[in-house]
Design a protein around this motif. Structure first.
Motif: not given
Ligand code: GLA
Length: 395
Positions: A37-39, A173-182, A232-239
């Motif tokens: 969900t983060d990205y 890896v085009n990751c979100g912010i969760m890991d680094q934030f935690a 997965r990230r680009s599938e979400c962007e498409k949606g």
């Protein structure tokens, strides 16, 4: 290794005495709910672990970085005036990548000898890379501020963002912010309810009424198919683009409620994209319900939501694998397990389960035996201890 041992090892590798040695550390994390969900600008609920990266270091008088890890032989060297030139080196690219990102952001990187020790299992989905990145960022930012006589505290959210940038550019890896934030902002005995759209966050006490959090490592390394993750990230962007055509005011999937999704889901023709979006939007709703449940002491509901999260990651998002599904199925057979799900990016790595204290031994014995019988891999179990976010350890 204990800090004392690490300092001894540092001296045996780099020479000199204890004078000038500093120690920085930052943890891995386990995400309790809110996956992928983060990205998408959604919600996550990770907790920082006691497992961490520790850096024992000392400044040098020249322009060299010399890096060593306790579990690897050989020293990697880099010139602080040419930090952009080391992408793709065998080991040390995360460290040098972070130093480079900090220098781009205006920090004054100093030459240093650095010994790295990781207790977060590598490739296990517990953010071993974020632990390395955030500890490195904190270390270099601290030294830069000292060199320039800047007295203010390090902005740990800025460190998380710079670490994330290094992950994008150095690990691909085009990751979100969760890991680094935690890793940067965690606190022992708490999980972080984070809104990834605007980085508003709240530390929520982990009051589990005597239940334990067990992390089960499938020991199947998540070849974090950087490619699968980015797909997965680009599938979400498409949606999202399709839904936005009907709701132009929305800025990300995290803005869209389940009701709004129901109304416009028919616009998405591609069945795969539809399932990806359904996961993200339903997962976001589950995070909100889970935090409500935890704050009301309703761990049973919290556990049920974890189960639903796994099912959605398995069926709609398709980021589980035989090993993760087997581990979760075996866990759910044990009386006293309130919920069990994969944690992290998926494709291997770990699961997280909430277990009655009295069932922990049975869990480890039976899940371990059945998982090994079915997969041929020996798993590892950790009864989770949470810890604090990145900090300097004052000697
Ligand atoms: C990895 C990424 C995170 C997040 C999770 C999935 O851990 O680094 O940003 O996307 O996967 O929730």
């Amino acid at each position: 290794m204990e800090i004392r041992e690490l300092i001894n090892e540092f001296i045996s590798v780099f020479g000199g005495s204890e004078e000038g040695i500093r120690v920085f550390a930052s943890p891995g994390r386990v995400n309790l709910i809110g996956e992928h969900t983060d990205y998408n600008g959604g919600y996550v609920f990770p907790a920082a672990l006691k497992m961490k990266t520790t850096i024992v270091m000392r400044k040098r008088d020249d322009n060299l970085l010399r890096l060593k890890a306790t579990d690897l032989s050989g020293i990697v060297e880099a010139d602080i005036n040419n930090l952009g030139a080391y992408k793709g080196i065998d080991w040390g690219d995360y460290q040098i990548g972070v130093a480079y990102m900090l220098s781009q952001a205006g920090y004054d990187i100093v030459g240093a000898d650095m010994l790295y020790d990781d207790t977060v299992p590598h490739g296990g989905g517990l953010s071993s890379s974020a632990a390395i990145e955030v500890s490195t960022a904190l270390c270099f930012a601290t030294l830069s501020n000292e060199k320039n006589g800047i007295k203010k505290d390090i902005d740990m959210i800025e460190m998380a963002k710079l670490a994330q940038k290094a992950e994008h550019e150095y690990a691909g890896v085009n990751c979100g912010i969760m890991d680094q934030f935690a890793s940067a902002m965690g606190r022992a005995n708490h999980a972080i309810f984070l809104n990834c759209k605007n980085l508003d966050y709240k530390l929520v006490p982990l009051r589990l009424g005597g239940k334990k959090i067990i992390i089960s490592n499938t020991n199947k390394k998540h070849a974090l198919g950087a490619s699968k993750y980015n797909e997965r990230r680009s599938e979400c962007e498409k949606g999202f683009e399709i839904l936005k055509s009907a709701m132009p005011e929305k800025t990300c999937l995290g803005d869209i409620t389940e009701e709004e999704f129901e109304k416009y889901a028919h616009l998405i023709d591609d069945e795969t994209v539809l399932r990806r979006v359904r996961h993200v939007i339903s997962e976001d709703a589950r995070v909100l319900k889970a935090i409500d449940a935890l704050e009301n002491g309703d761990i049973k509901t919290f556990g049920n939501l974890m189960n639903l999260s796994h099912n959605s990651l398995r069926d709609d998002y398709e980021v589980t694998c035989f090993e993760l599904d087997t581990m979760v199925n075996e866990a759910r057979k044990i009386d006293g397990v309130l919920g069990s799900r994969m944690t992290g990016a998926g494709f291997g790595g770990c699961t997280v389960s909430i277990v009655e204290e009295g069932s922990v031994d049975e869990f480890v014995a039976n899940v371990g035996k059945n998982y090994e019988e079915k997969t041929g891999i020996k798993p590892s179990f950790y009864v989770t201890e949470t810890g604090d976010g990145g900090k300097e350890i004052i000697l």
